[in-house]
Each structure stands twice: as C-alpha cells, then as structure tokens.
Design a protein around this motif. Structure first.
Motif, PDB file in Angstrom:
ATOM      1  N   ASP A  19       0.806  -1.224   0.000  1.00 26.97           N
ATOM      2  CA  ASP A  19       0.000   0.000   0.000  1.00 26.97           C
ATOM      3  C   ASP A  19       0.841   1.277   0.000  1.00 26.97           C
ATOM      4  OD1 ASP A  19      -2.400  -1.431   0.038  1.00 26.97           O
ATOM      5  OD2 ASP A  19      -2.530  -1.379   2.227  1.00 26.97           O
ATOM      6  N   ALA A  20       1.917   1.302   0.804  1.00 31.20           N
ATOM      7  CA  ALA A  20       2.754   2.504   0.896  1.00 31.20           C
ATOM      8  C   ALA A  20       4.222   2.120   0.927  1.00 31.20           C
ATOM      9  CB  ALA A  20       2.426   3.306   2.153  1.00 31.20           C
ATOM     10  N   VAL A  21       5.014   2.848   0.156  1.00 26.91           N
ATOM     11  CA  VAL A  21       6.462   2.707   0.222  1.00 26.91           C
ATOM     12  C   VAL A  21       7.013   3.914   0.961  1.00 26.91           C
ATOM     13  CG1 VAL A  21       6.757   1.228  -1.804  1.00 26.91           C
ATOM     14  CG2 VAL A  21       6.741   3.714  -2.093  1.00 26.91           C
ATOM     15  N   VAL A  22       8.117   3.706   1.653  1.00 27.83           N
ATOM     16  CA  VAL A  22       8.722   4.773   2.437  1.00 27.83           C
ATOM     17  C   VAL A  22       9.934   5.314   1.692  1.00 27.83           C
ATOM     18  CG1 VAL A  22       9.846   5.372   4.623  1.00 27.83           C
ATOM     19  CG2 VAL A  22       7.865   3.831   4.605  1.00 27.83           C
ATOM     20  N   ASN A  23       9.975   6.617   1.592  1.00 23.30           N
ATOM     21  CA  ASN A  23      11.074   7.333   0.956  1.00 23.30           C
ATOM     22  C   ASN A  23      12.064   7.774   2.023  1.00 23.30           C
ATOM     23  OD1 ASN A  23      12.698   8.942  -0.648  1.00 23.30           O
ATOM     24  ND2 ASN A  23      11.223  10.614  -0.791  1.00 23.30           N
ATOM     25  N   ALA A  24      13.330   7.420   1.832  1.00 23.25           N
ATOM     26  CA  ALA A  24      14.407   7.948   2.672  1.00 23.25           C
ATOM     27  C   ALA A  24      14.711   9.343   2.117  1.00 23.25           C
ATOM     28  CB  ALA A  24      15.627   7.042   2.608  1.00 23.25           C
ATOM     29  N   ALA A  25      13.963  10.313   2.592  1.00 15.75           N
ATOM     30  CA  ALA A  25      13.916  11.647   1.992  1.00 15.75           C
ATOM     31  C   ALA A  25      15.017  12.570   2.504  1.00 15.75           C
ATOM     32  CB  ALA A  25      12.554  12.278   2.292  1.00 15.75           C
ATOM     33  N   ASN A  26      15.185  13.673   1.775  1.00 13.78           N
ATOM     34  CA  ASN A  26      15.996  14.780   2.270  1.00 13.78           C
ATOM     35  C   ASN A  26      15.031  15.808   2.868  1.00 13.78           C
ATOM     36  OD1 ASN A  26      15.133  16.565  -0.036  1.00 13.78           O
ATOM     37  ND2 ASN A  26      16.341  15.075  -1.207  1.00 13.78           N
ATOM     38  N   ALA A  27      15.563  16.774   3.578  1.00 11.78           N
ATOM     39  CA  ALA A  27      14.716  17.728   4.319  1.00 11.78           C
ATOM     40  C   ALA A  27      13.742  18.479   3.418  1.00 11.78           C
ATOM     41  CB  ALA A  27      15.589  18.719   5.089  1.00 11.78           C
ATOM     42  N   GLY A  33      19.439  11.295  -4.958  1.00 11.82           N
ATOM     43  CA  GLY A  33      20.010   9.999  -5.299  1.00 11.82           C
ATOM     44  C   GLY A  33      19.345   8.907  -4.489  1.00 11.82           C
ATOM     45  N   GLY A  34      19.833   7.715  -4.629  1.00 10.24           N
ATOM     46  CA  GLY A  34      19.372   6.593  -3.823  1.00 10.24           C
ATOM     47  C   GLY A  34      17.877   6.359  -3.901  1.00 10.24           C
ATOM     48  N   VAL A  35      17.278   6.064  -2.740  1.00  8.28           N
ATOM     49  CA  VAL A  35      15.852   5.751  -2.658  1.00  8.28           C
ATOM     50  C   VAL A  35      15.007   6.921  -3.152  1.00  8.28           C
ATOM     51  CG1 VAL A  35      13.953   5.231  -1.067  1.00  8.28           C
ATOM     52  CG2 VAL A  35      16.153   4.067  -0.804  1.00  8.28           C
ATOM     53  N   ALA A  36      15.322   8.129  -2.709  1.00  5.18           N
ATOM     54  CA  ALA A  36      14.528   9.297  -3.111  1.00  5.18           C
ATOM     55  C   ALA A  36      14.539   9.464  -4.628  1.00  5.18           C
ATOM     56  CB  ALA A  36      15.043  10.564  -2.436  1.00  5.18           C
ATOM     57  N   ALA A 116      16.428   1.022   3.994  1.00 10.04           N
ATOM     58  CA  ALA A 116      17.317   1.173   5.148  1.00 10.04           C
ATOM     59  C   ALA A 116      17.565   2.672   5.352  1.00 10.04           C
ATOM     60  CB  ALA A 116      18.625   0.429   4.912  1.00 10.04           C
ATOM     61  N   ILE A 117      16.671   3.326   6.071  1.00  6.31           N
ATOM     62  CA  ILE A 117      16.746   4.782   6.277  1.00  6.31           C
ATOM     63  C   ILE A 117      18.057   5.154   6.973  1.00  6.31           C
ATOM     64  CG2 ILE A 117      15.670   6.763   7.435  1.00  6.31           C
ATOM     65  CD1 ILE A 117      12.985   5.250   7.165  1.00  6.31           C
ATOM     66  N   SER A 118      18.720   6.159   6.444  1.00  4.28           N
ATOM     67  CA  SER A 118      19.967   6.744   6.964  1.00  4.28           C
ATOM     68  C   SER A 118      21.212   5.882   6.771  1.00  4.28           C
ATOM     69  CB  SER A 118      19.853   7.128   8.449  1.00  4.28           C
ATOM     70  OG  SER A 118      19.061   8.280   8.605  1.00  4.28           O
TER      71      SER A 118
END
Length: 174
Positions: A19-27, A33-36, A116-118
C-alpha cells in the motif's frame, strides 16, 4: 493477527503488492540519489509537486503523499538522521519508523515497505541502522493492528542478509 515482517533484496519502487512505500527523503523532499531518486523517477514529476508544500521536514519526521506513477497508494517520506550530526541519532531514526507506521495506520494502509533509512549517504552504520529499524518496528506494530505486512526492501544482497540476520536475532531474543 500478528503482522508479517519480512526482509528482501529488491527495488523499492517496484513493490506492487504494498500500500505505501517509504522514501528515505531529504529535508526539502526533493528528488535526489538513492531511494529518493528512484521513487521520484518512478512516480513522475507529480510527486515532487506534491512534496513542495510539505517541506521542510526535520529528522525523525514523516509526511505522506499520493504515489502517482508508483504501483502503490501512498509514499511516506521520512527524514532520517545524518549520523554524527543529528542527535540523538538512535531516537531520531526510531522516530522515522514509528511515525511512518502511525501515518500508515491513520490512512488505513495494511502494508508498508521500508528502505534502510539513513544507512546510505547519511552514514548510519548498517548494523546499528538494521537493529534500530527492526527493533522499533517490532515494538510499534502491536499498536497498529491494521498493518498486516511490513517489508524491508534492501538494495543489495549484503544489506538484505544483514536485515534477515538481525531480524532472526531479535526474534530469538523476544
């Protein structure tokens, strides 16, 4: 019913049963790059436009948008701590997972996929990141019974094996 918790190697932008994917976002919630970068490319420019009014976010915070071109209903954007800069790092990283699960529950989502956030460009040691992530999700899930599946989607085999090993260790200790 207990939620299923699984770890696997894969592409977080291709989790069509979630249902939802999590983005390892920037501020600023910008593509990067990466996940975002992967999620923004797959979702299309509408995701960036939807994120603009929600930014900036602080470490540990999470916000939710539609998923647009992704095969999911929503994207939950979390800003993880930069290791050695944002403190207390462990509390901020745990807050990402707790806040993401809370948003999923609030929006009646039954499944969530996390990266894998961070643990990438933000420099969090992978072993510690895996322990904090899995420990927090295990502790938080009982408070959100609508969530039936949490999947950790890791970019490479080494990370997937680390998360699988960490999960097995935590389950033995439980």
């Amino acid at each position: 019913m207990d939620a299923i918790l699984e770890c696997r190697r894969g592409d977080i932008s291709r989790q069509d049963d979630i249902d939802a994917v999590v983005n390892a976002a920037n501020a600023e919630l910008h593509p990067g790059g990466g996940v975002a970068g992967a999620l923004h490319r797959a979702a299309g420019p509408e995701l960036d436009r939807a994120c603009r009014p929600l930014a900036p976010i602080r470490p540990g915070e999470a916000v939710i948008t539609e998923a647009f071109g992704l095969p999911n209903r929503h994207v939950i954007h979390c800003l993880g701590p930069v290791y050695g800069v944002d403190k207390p790092a462990e509390e901020l990283l745990a807050a990402c997972y707790r806040n993401a699960l809370e948003l999923a529950d609030k929006h009646d989502l039954a499944s969530v996929a996390f990266p894998a956030i961070s643990a990438g460009a933000f420099g969090y040691p992978p072993e510690e990141a895996a322990r904090v992530a899995l420990d927090t999700v295990i502790a938080t899930l009982p408070h959100h019974p609508k969530i039936a599946l949490v999947r950790f989607v890791l970019f490479d085999n080494t990370s997937a094996e680390l998360y699988e090993r960490t999960l097995a260790t935590l389950r033995r200790g439980a």
